[in-house]
Each structure stands twice: as C-alpha cells, then as structure tokens.
Design an enzyme around this catalytic site. Structure first.
Site, mmCIF file in Angstrom:
data_model
loop_
_atom_site.group_PDB
_atom_site.id
_atom_site.type_symbol
_atom_site.label_atom_id
_atom_site.label_comp_id
_atom_site.label_asym_id
_atom_site.label_seq_id
_atom_site.Cartn_x
_atom_site.Cartn_y
_atom_site.Cartn_z
ATOM 1 N N ARG A 81 -5.285 6.267 -1.627
ATOM 2 C CA ARG A 81 -4.643 7.403 -0.962
ATOM 3 C C ARG A 81 -4.205 8.397 -2.023
ATOM 4 O O ARG A 81 -4.312 8.137 -3.220
ATOM 5 C CB ARG A 81 -3.405 6.932 -0.186
ATOM 6 N N GLY B 228 2.910 -3.716 -0.808
ATOM 7 C CA GLY B 228 4.030 -2.781 -0.744
ATOM 8 C C GLY B 228 3.768 -1.566 -1.605
ATOM 9 O O GLY B 228 2.753 -1.479 -2.302
ATOM 10 N N SER B 229 4.680 -0.604 -1.555
ATOM 11 C CA SER B 229 4.521 0.626 -2.320
ATOM 12 C C SER B 229 5.899 1.173 -2.670
ATOM 13 O O SER B 229 6.924 0.655 -2.234
ATOM 14 C CB SER B 229 3.737 1.670 -1.508
ATOM 15 N N GLY B 230 5.903 2.242 -3.471
ATOM 16 C CA GLY B 230 7.154 2.899 -3.824
ATOM 17 C C GLY B 230 8.033 2.100 -4.758
ATOM 18 O O GLY B 230 9.238 2.330 -4.822
ATOM 19 N N SER B 231 7.451 1.142 -5.498
ATOM 20 C CA SER B 231 8.186 0.269 -6.433
ATOM 21 C C SER B 231 9.219 -0.612 -5.740
ATOM 22 O O SER B 231 10.129 -1.139 -6.389
ATOM 23 C CB SER B 231 8.874 1.100 -7.530
ATOM 24 N N ARG B 232 9.090 -0.797 -4.430
ATOM 25 C CA ARG B 232 10.023 -1.664 -3.707
ATOM 26 C C ARG B 232 9.835 -3.115 -4.146
ATOM 27 O O ARG B 232 8.739 -3.650 -4.086
ATOM 28 C CB ARG B 232 9.806 -1.551 -2.199
ATOM 29 N N GLY B 233 10.927 -3.719 -4.594
ATOM 30 C CA GLY B 233 10.883 -5.116 -5.001
ATOM 31 C C GLY B 233 10.256 -5.355 -6.354
ATOM 32 O O GLY B 233 10.023 -6.506 -6.731
#
Length: 406
Positions: free
Chosen positions: A280, A155-160
C-alpha cells in the site's frame, strides 16, 4: 447515465481522507463501507456517503456492492490500510475490476510469512524467529542474540513493536503482548528479530517504479515513533540504486507490482536490509510529501489505476519536502495547543495538521497514536526546508496536564 462511484473498504483515520478528497476532485463519488463509519470524523465533516457493513465478512461486502451497482456505476474498489486490502483484492476479482492480488497481499500482511518469502529469494532481512508464547520469545532471543525487536506478526503503525535490550525488557514486552493489553485480530503470533541498526529509509513504489526514497528519524528507544521524515533521502547514486534493486527483488519475491508498495529499510553494515514490505501507500503525510517533492500525486495515480485509467508518473519538479511530528511525551489531558495558525503562515509551510483538540485525553502508546499532529514544509533546498520547519515548530506550544492519581 449512472454516477461513477469509488468504493472504499474502511478508510484509515488519516490517509482515508486523502482518498475521498481526491476521488471527488477526479469527479468520482466516494462511498465508504465500514463496520463503524463514526470512527472517521471526516465523513460527516465532508458529507461523504457511508454504509455500515461487516467489513470482515466478504459475502456481506459482495451483497452491498451488488446492491450499490443498481444505483451507481462502480468504477473501482480500493482501501487504505493493510487489514482489509486482501479483501479489496477479492472484491475486485469478484466484480472483474482492477485490483491487487489478494494472495500477495496476505503473504505481506503476515510478517513471518513475508520474511520467509524474502529470505528464500535471497533478499537481505534481519535474522528472525516466530513465537507463540513467552518461552518461545525468550528462546528465540537467545538464538538470535540481544538486543532484538519483538513485535506482532500482523499489524501496522508500530503497534506493539519494541526494542528489547535485556531479558527483563523481553519478559515485560512478552507479558504485554500476551497479557490482554495488545489487541489481536487472530491467534497471537510474535516475530522476534535481529535489531538491524543503521539509518532508516522508505521506498515509495508504484507498479515496479521507485518513485521516491525518504529518510526518517525516530524518537528515543525502546519504541519507534517517527519524529521527522524527509523526501528525498540524501543518498549517493550507488545507494539509491542498491535500495531500488532490493525493492524490485521484494516485489518479485512477494508477487507484488500492481499499484502502490511501501518498503522500509535499515542501512546496515550489509547495506540495505528490508524491515517491512507494505502492499500500500505509506500513511499520511507520506503521499503529500511525495507530491511536494516531485510533483506526483500518488493517491490520484492509485485511484486512476483502480478505475482502469492510465496513470501519469512523470516528475513535475525536484524539491525537498519534510514533516516534523508533534509527539506526546506524557499521559494526561491536553490543556491547550497554540500557534498552529502562525505556523501555517510561515512561508514554505504547506500544512499544519492537528489530530487532537484541547481537553482531549492523552495516553501514550509508543506508536503512531502518540502523534498530536505534524508540520509539513517544502522548498528547493534541504537546508531551507529544515529552516522553515524549525521556524514553524518554534511557534507551536502545548500543555499536557498529568492526570491526578487518587
């Protein structure tokens, strides 16, 4: 002569817009392949060609790209986020185009596998365990010692992602991740790791060259939502060298070094400890900040690499660029937001971006989806840049009306 096209496999809600705009500026026709093109509002707003296709199906993507080759000269294929970047690498190999190594991308996108490769290579990382259920989470935390970071292994974006300081928070977050509220794209796999305390830094890399290192601050725990980001970080020459050396060790350990990489650190008592390696560019407004700070357009240089052109990583200037994020602090309905035009007019402000409009529903998540927008400023001095940001942000105001509970 067929028109040159750049194929984008999914676009990202924020950084994707930079890619389509930059491709057009470079004289290349962008085409978005997406399972749901409607999720990217900039496609319609900027009249960007898009094609609906199952981007989780490699064969379907190969068929679509083969069909497009009958009309266009496909100059390159790329993507923005983590989720489809390994697929991008496979497409590039199939069509004999420049692209990332899909195996390297895949080992990066599984954070547990990434940790294993880095640890085996002697790269400093937090102590970590992998867990599949609540009991595993609890026992892993017991072995490492509270507090710990608990997060999905993909995952990415600090989700979870959450800091768990006691057994109650540990149980609560495990229940959240495993109870159907978190969306898993594969079998649930949870990373439990030592809380590496210290200042946060992020290295932006192209190829094997460290282009810029940023410093950033987060909002209050237990979540990790960026509130401010500054390029370049205030580092001594020795600190910069140590982060750059560890960054290159990460590239070697994971088989990276083609195109962009974004590596996140915490500076602990051990020095720079790697929190995450992303194969990325950092998300917007990271690329804009790098360009303002040192005159290198990372998106443009990445696209040049993708289409087989030579890139130019020479610095144009040395400024300080910073972003202040507007973050939702409660759930409800956005009644109004004012002052964006006035903030944009402040000398030194380069961008004011709002992600939401009045009457939008606000549901805080404890991750980057809590951003309402941001303000970006730059100047030759750090103090001046911070003062510009402060003046601009003071001009912005908003009202979130709590939803009525019935």
């Amino acid at each position: 002569m067929a028109r040159k096209a750049l194929i984008l496999v999914e676009g990202g809600a924020r950084t994707g817009e930079l890619y389509v705009q930059t491709a057009e500026r470079l004289g290349i026709h962008p085409i978005m392949l997406s399972a749901d093109p409607a999720q990217y509002d900039y496609l319609v707003a900027q009249n960007i060609e898009s094609i609906r296709v199952d981007t989780g199906d490699l064969d379907a993507l190969i068929r679509e790209c083969s069909r497009l080759r009958a009309t266009y000269d496909i100059a390159g294929i790329t993507g923005v986020g983590d989720l489809f970047y390994a697929t991008v690498g496979k497409l590039c190999r199939y069509f004999d185009l420049p692209g990332p190594n899909p195996a390297s991308v895949e080992r990066c996108c599984d954070k547990f596998t990434q940790r294993q490769f880095l640890a085996e290579a002697g790269v400093p990382v937090p102590a970590y365990r992998v867990a599949a259920n609540a009991a595993d989470v609890e026992s892993s935390a017991g072995e490492i010692g509270l507090p710990v970071i608990v997060k999905p292994a993909a995952g990415s974006g600090s989700r979870g992602v959450r800091l768990c300081r006691n057994v109650e928070e540990l149980a609560e977050h495990a229940a959240y991740l495993l109870g159907g509220k978190h969306i898993w794209r594969s079998s649930p796999s949870i990373l439990v790791e030592e809380f590496a305390e210290g200042p946060y830094y992020c290295a932006e890399i192209m190829g094997n060259e460290v282009i810029a290192i940023a410093a950033a601050d987060f909002g209050p725990p237990p979540h990790f939502v960026f509130h401010e980001c500054i390029y370049p970080a205030a580092l001594t020459d020795d600190e910069h060298r140590r982060i750059a050396d560890v960054s290159r060790s990460c590239l070697q350990a994971l088989g990276l070094g083609w195109g962009p990489t974004c590596i996140e650190f915490r500076w602990t008592k051990r020095g720079p400890v790697v929190i995450e390696v992303n194969p990325r560019l950092s998300g917007a407004p990271g690329p804009q900040l790098v360009q303002l700070a040192c005159g290198i357009d990372l998106v443009a240089e990445h696209i040049k690499l993708v289409i087989g052109d030579k890139w130019n990583l020479r610095r144009g200037h040395s400024h300080f660029a910073a972003a202040r994020f507007l973050v939702a602090d409660r759930d409800g309905t956005l009644e109004w937001i004012k002052g964006d035009s006035e903030a944009a007019a402040v000398p030194g402000v380069s961008e004011v971006k709002l992600y939401v409009r009045p009457k939008a529903s606000i549901v805080t998540k404890g991750d980057l989806r809590d951003w309402i927008g941001y303000v970006v400023a730059a100047s030759p001095s750090l103090a001046e840049t911070e003062a510009i940001l402060e003046r601009a942000v003071e001009l912005l105001s908003l009202s979130i009306k709590p939803d009525t509970v019935t």
